[in-house]
Every structure is written in C-alpha cells, then in structure tokens.
Enzyme design. Sequence first.
Site, mmCIF file in Angstrom:
data_model
loop_
_atom_site.group_PDB
_atom_site.id
_atom_site.type_symbol
_atom_site.label_atom_id
_atom_site.label_comp_id
_atom_site.label_asym_id
_atom_site.label_seq_id
_atom_site.Cartn_x
_atom_site.Cartn_y
_atom_site.Cartn_z
ATOM 1 N N LYS A 75 0.853 -1.202 0.000
ATOM 2 C CA LYS A 75 0.000 0.000 0.000
ATOM 3 C C LYS A 75 0.885 1.247 0.000
ATOM 4 C CE LYS A 75 -1.734 1.594 4.049
ATOM 5 N NZ LYS A 75 -1.409 2.972 4.325
ATOM 6 N N ASN A 76 1.882 1.257 0.904
ATOM 7 C CA ASN A 76 2.666 2.488 1.090
ATOM 8 C C ASN A 76 3.684 2.724 -0.017
ATOM 9 O OD1 ASN A 76 1.125 2.999 3.292
ATOM 10 N ND2 ASN A 76 2.677 2.433 4.799
ATOM 11 N N ARG A 93 -3.945 10.904 4.344
ATOM 12 C CA ARG A 93 -2.788 11.788 4.474
ATOM 13 C C ARG A 93 -1.846 11.641 3.283
ATOM 14 N NH1 ARG A 93 0.909 14.326 7.342
ATOM 15 N NH2 ARG A 93 3.055 13.650 7.043
ATOM 16 N N CYS A 144 -4.636 12.862 12.419
ATOM 17 C CA CYS A 144 -5.393 11.605 12.295
ATOM 18 C C CYS A 144 -5.311 10.938 13.661
ATOM 19 C CB CYS A 144 -4.799 10.723 11.199
ATOM 20 S SG CYS A 144 -3.231 10.016 11.687
ATOM 21 N N ARG A 167 0.601 14.719 12.550
ATOM 22 C CA ARG A 167 1.014 14.513 11.156
ATOM 23 C C ARG A 167 1.351 15.841 10.448
ATOM 24 N NH1 ARG A 167 -0.783 9.291 9.852
ATOM 25 N NH2 ARG A 167 0.948 9.267 8.386
ATOM 26 N N PRO A 168 2.249 16.658 10.997
ATOM 27 C CA PRO A 168 2.607 17.928 10.335
ATOM 28 C C PRO A 168 3.356 17.690 9.026
ATOM 29 C CG PRO A 168 4.102 17.480 12.138
ATOM 30 C CD PRO A 168 3.036 16.420 12.207
ATOM 31 N N MET A 169 3.579 18.776 8.266
ATOM 32 C CA MET A 169 4.277 18.643 6.977
ATOM 33 C C MET A 169 5.486 19.562 6.890
ATOM 34 S SD MET A 169 1.417 18.138 4.010
ATOM 35 C CE MET A 169 2.708 18.227 2.778
ATOM 36 N N ASP A 170 5.993 20.010 8.037
ATOM 37 C CA ASP A 170 7.104 20.980 8.018
ATOM 38 C C ASP A 170 8.321 20.467 7.255
ATOM 39 O OD1 ASP A 170 6.948 19.217 10.326
ATOM 40 O OD2 ASP A 170 8.835 20.123 10.972
ATOM 41 N N LEU A 171 8.610 19.170 7.361
ATOM 42 C CA LEU A 171 9.816 18.644 6.674
ATOM 43 C C LEU A 171 9.609 18.624 5.152
ATOM 44 C CD1 LEU A 171 10.630 15.715 9.128
ATOM 45 C CD2 LEU A 171 11.573 18.028 9.119
ATOM 46 N N ASP A 196 4.588 0.440 12.015
ATOM 47 C CA ASP A 196 3.344 -0.119 11.466
ATOM 48 C C ASP A 196 3.128 -1.568 11.879
ATOM 49 O OD1 ASP A 196 3.453 1.642 8.267
ATOM 50 O OD2 ASP A 196 3.010 2.289 10.308
ATOM 51 N N ILE A 242 7.884 6.779 16.916
ATOM 52 C CA ILE A 242 7.611 7.466 15.643
ATOM 53 C C ILE A 242 6.377 8.361 15.732
ATOM 54 C CG2 ILE A 242 7.163 7.155 13.169
ATOM 55 C CD1 ILE A 242 9.948 6.215 14.000
ATOM 56 N N ARG A 286 -8.717 -0.183 4.367
ATOM 57 C CA ARG A 286 -7.752 0.759 3.782
ATOM 58 C C ARG A 286 -6.433 0.060 3.471
ATOM 59 N NH1 ARG A 286 -7.086 6.315 6.829
ATOM 60 N NH2 ARG A 286 -5.657 6.422 5.092
HETATM 61 C C1 EPZ Z 1 4.511 6.798 6.225
HETATM 62 O O1 EPZ Z 1 3.804 7.893 6.782
HETATM 63 C C2 EPZ Z 1 3.512 5.657 6.142
HETATM 64 N N1 EPZ Z 1 2.400 6.031 5.266
HETATM 65 C C3 EPZ Z 1 2.991 5.319 7.542
HETATM 66 O O2 EPZ Z 1 2.130 4.187 7.424
HETATM 67 C C4 EPZ Z 1 4.177 4.940 8.415
HETATM 68 O O3 EPZ Z 1 3.724 4.698 9.724
HETATM 69 C C5 EPZ Z 1 5.199 6.085 8.429
HETATM 70 O O4 EPZ Z 1 5.597 6.394 7.067
HETATM 71 C C6 EPZ Z 1 6.446 5.738 9.214
HETATM 72 O O5 EPZ Z 1 7.045 4.597 8.702
HETATM 73 C C7 EPZ Z 1 2.574 5.994 3.930
HETATM 74 O O6 EPZ Z 1 3.634 5.673 3.434
HETATM 75 C C8 EPZ Z 1 1.391 6.368 3.094
HETATM 76 P P1 EPZ Z 1 6.763 10.058 8.347
HETATM 77 P P2 EPZ Z 1 4.495 9.362 6.801
HETATM 78 O O7 EPZ Z 1 6.758 11.313 7.551
HETATM 79 O O8 EPZ Z 1 5.254 9.573 5.560
HETATM 80 C C9 EPZ Z 1 6.682 13.280 11.806
HETATM 81 C C10 EPZ Z 1 0.194 2.930 7.726
HETATM 82 O O9 EPZ Z 1 -0.310 2.436 8.740
HETATM 83 N N2 EPZ Z 1 6.761 14.264 10.707
HETATM 84 O O10 EPZ Z 1 7.958 9.162 8.295
HETATM 85 O O11 EPZ Z 1 3.451 10.340 7.164
HETATM 86 C C11 EPZ Z 1 5.319 12.591 11.825
HETATM 87 O O12 EPZ Z 1 4.373 13.368 12.537
HETATM 88 C C12 EPZ Z 1 0.747 4.343 7.777
HETATM 89 O O13 EPZ Z 1 0.309 2.343 6.612
HETATM 90 C C13 EPZ Z 1 6.968 15.605 11.027
HETATM 91 O O14 EPZ Z 1 7.089 15.971 12.197
HETATM 92 O O15 EPZ Z 1 5.496 9.178 8.030
HETATM 93 C C14 EPZ Z 1 5.621 11.291 12.520
HETATM 94 O O16 EPZ Z 1 5.615 11.507 13.920
HETATM 95 C C15 EPZ Z 1 0.535 4.996 9.117
HETATM 96 N N3 EPZ Z 1 7.028 16.521 10.021
HETATM 97 C C16 EPZ Z 1 7.033 10.971 12.049
HETATM 98 O O17 EPZ Z 1 7.589 12.207 11.568
HETATM 99 C C17 EPZ Z 1 6.883 16.152 8.691
HETATM 100 O O18 EPZ Z 1 6.967 17.026 7.810
HETATM 101 C C18 EPZ Z 1 7.076 9.943 10.941
HETATM 102 O O19 EPZ Z 1 6.412 10.482 9.860
HETATM 103 C C19 EPZ Z 1 6.670 14.797 8.394
HETATM 104 C C20 EPZ Z 1 6.625 13.864 9.414
#
Ligand code: EPZ
Length: 422
Positions: free
Chosen positions: A22-23, A94, A118, A123-127, A308, A330, A400
């Site tokens: 999926k991811n 997301r 969620c 789930r911020p997007m700052d990075l 996950d 995480i 999902r």
């Molecule tokens: C991906 O989410 C996966 N989703 C998630 O799977 C998975 O849990 C996660 O990576 C970690 O492995 C998809 O690939 C669609 P991250 P993503 O950016 O990209 C923080 C599932 O169950 N963060 O690595 O959103 C964030 O809040 C889902 O299939 C920031 O602070 O994960 C989190 O605490 C759930 N700022 C951590 O980093 C940002 O700009 C990890 O997030 C981005 C992220």
Amino acid sequence: MDSIVVRGNGPLKGQIPIAGAKNACLTLMPATLLSEEPLTLTNAPRLSDIKTMSELLASLGAEVSSLQEGKVLAMSSHDLDNHVADYDIVRKMRASNLVLGPMLARLGQAVVSLPGGCAIGARPMDLHIHGLEALGAQIELKDGYLHAKAPGGLKGAQMKLAFASVGATENILMAATLAKGTTVIENAAREPEIVDLATCLRAMGAQIEGDGTPRIEVQGVDRLHGATHPVVADRIELGTYMLAPAICGGEVECLGGRIELVAAFCEKLDAAGISVEETDTGLKVARRNGRVRAVDVTTEPFPGFPTDLQAQMMALLCTAEGTSVLEEKIFENRFMHAPELGRMGASIEVHGGTATVHGVEKLKGAPVMATDLRASVSLILAGLAAEGETVVNRVYHLDRGYERLEEKLGNVGAQIERVRSS
Ligand code: EPZ
C-alpha cells in the site's frame, strides 16, 4: 458499518499470498504526474486507499484505469487541468500530500490541503515544506491549504532532513527528478518503499543514486518518460500475517515474503520463540514448542522495527510468558489498541510513548472498536487465539490496508467472517 467476527479456532495451516505494498503504491501513483507519458503499475493492491488516490489523481485531470481486477493501474497525466488537491479527499488520506512534489515539478504550482491530524498523531508537513523550499519553491499556508509556486522551475539543492521522514523523502525525491542540477538529501528515509519509488523513477529516466541509504543524490533531467513498474511486496501485510501462526500455533507460508523486508521484525520473532524459514516462494512461520516469550520492542525508522507492526506485535505479546516493554518512537499516539486489547483481558499499562505488557495465559473474545488501520488488525490477530467470539467494529479502517483479509485468514483455518451492516 461492517464488522468482522472472529472465533478462536486452534492452529493455522496453509499459505497466504502477500499483495503489493500500500505504502509503495501510494507514492508510485503520484509519480505519474511527473510525465506526459503513461505509467503502469502491476502487482497493485486492491484497497480503498488506492481508490482514494485514484480519485485524487482523476480530480487533477489524470486518467487512472484499474485493470485485471485492480492488480494493474494504467495511468496517464498527459492532460492535467487542475492543480488543487481538495480538502475533501486529502482529509480522508494523508498520503494525498504526495501529489505536492510531483505537481510542483511538472506544473510549477500546486495547492494541496493540509491533511490535518489523524488518530495516531498531528502529522505535520514541516519537513516536506522545508525540503521543497530548499529546491526553490515558495510555499505559504492559506485557509488550511499549502499554496506552492516554482514559476522558474525547481533548482537542485543540498539538504539534511531533521527526521528521516518517509513522506518528506518521497515528495522531495519526486520533485528533485525534474529540478535543474544536483540534489542531495541527507538523513533520507531508507524504507523499501523509497527504494521501490526510486526504481520506478529510474525506469522513467530519472537519475537517482543512494536510495535505501541515508544519502540520496539526484541529477535533475528535463523530462521523464513512461514506464511499467511492479509494486514491491507489502512488508507490513507480510509481518501482520506472519503473526497469525505465531499467535495461534500451526504453520503458515507467506507467499512473496522476503526476509530483507522484515529483518528487524524477524529478530524479535526469533527472540519470542517463533521460527521463520525462507522458502523458494516466501517465508514459512511456525511457533516453536512452548509458550511465546516476552520481548522488548522499540519502533524506529527502517531498518529498525517498523511502527506499522507495533500494534500487531503487542497482540502477540499479550499472551507471552513474562513482561514486554514496547516503546513507540515514531508517532505520538499509537497505543489506541491497548485499551481494546484490555477489554479482551490483556494486562497493559500505557505511560506516554511506552506500553508495558504483562503476559496472560489466554485472552477472551469481546466486542472491540477499531480506531486506526494497524490497531484494527491487531484486534483481529488477538481474536484469532482468544476464547470465544471477538467482534471488531468499524472495519472500514481495515479495508484501507488489507485486501480480502477474511478470505486470506479463512483459507488457513481461521474462523472469521464479515458481517455487513445496513
Ligand atoms: C509513512 O507515513 C507511512 N504512510 C505510515 O504508514 C508509516 O507509519 C510512516 O511512514 C512511518 O514509517 C505511507 O507511506 C502512506 P513520516 P508518513 O513522515 O510519511 C513526523 C500505515 O499504517 N513528521 O515518516 O506520514 C510525523 O508526525 C501508515 O500504513 C513531522 O514531524 O510518516 C511522525 O511523527 C501509518 N514533520 C514521524 O515524523 C513532517 O513534515 C514519521 O512520519 C513529516 C513527518
């Protein structure tokens, strides 16, 4: 809303086919936006999240045809006529934010709703934003939408991510393929889904090295051409189904599974007394004699233990011999399955990002509530070995991320059925 009813039914035996990830698929699909030529994905999973991404791409003007019962996605973004990713779609999933980088690179502009929080976190997007700004994008937040512009196109840059974010790495990587010059991403995420995306982008003509390591280097090109790419096997579905025989006893072969996708997870299974054998067709899993042993788990970015699989591992440890400590590093709120497992007789104490699980002999079936995708499946796993009947409500969360779950588990002897509600 449908429910799933599970009854403990003894050891499991047989084979479970593992679908495409999926991811991986959710980041491969937006890659079609980078090229005017068709991108076809094979081995695609049949999931509601994939349908949501298809709707989003179609709303931008892309064509997405689902062929061979959804296992093939034939996409074309020749005629994009909208650069706004609407809140109504983005709030449902997301991963919709992964159209930001490709749209910016292809169209020079993008308006993407912030997904909002969620169940598992803010789930911020700052990075994502900092990385795309490093490539020359101007991004501002207005009315809950990110308004991004790169009128003169994107320019390669050196950057270091504050955290190895999967989504941020994917957005930046896709944008960098069409940026002028060289981009280096330090502290990049190393997940297999990143490697799968880079492999697909290279097939489209992108010049990428270092995917799967903390340092990815991209030489921008003027345009990308079409390609056909097979989606990598889903390591989270794999780990989930490996836990079924671990929890119930018996022996199950997960077809298409590969050790390198779940190495850290397999180390913990071994410590808990679960045997994993590589076969020509996948991974064969069985519980070695005696009760499962307690183990400690800390979630980390790949190649560490995947967040996950944390909820699913907790389901196993609820009936292990001894006390296990699980640390969720995480996400800030990813223990919502704990109180539901408690309703089944599990003994779990949660303090912030740490859950302490005191193993009990057996769980007892009960009506429980699914709260997020992985929490839902951990309740199904717990129900497989519990005494009596477990009813998991709100299974739309499950749909999902798990295609035909009740069929796959039913085929190896689980007593599981979906009860459709009006
Ligand atoms: C991906 O989410 C996966 N989703 C998630 O799977 C998975 O849990 C996660 O990576 C970690 O492995 C998809 O690939 C669609 P991250 P993503 O950016 O990209 C923080 C599932 O169950 N963060 O690595 O959103 C964030 O809040 C889902 O299939 C920031 O602070 O994960 C989190 O605490 C759930 N700022 C951590 O980093 C940002 O700009 C990890 O997030 C981005 C992220």
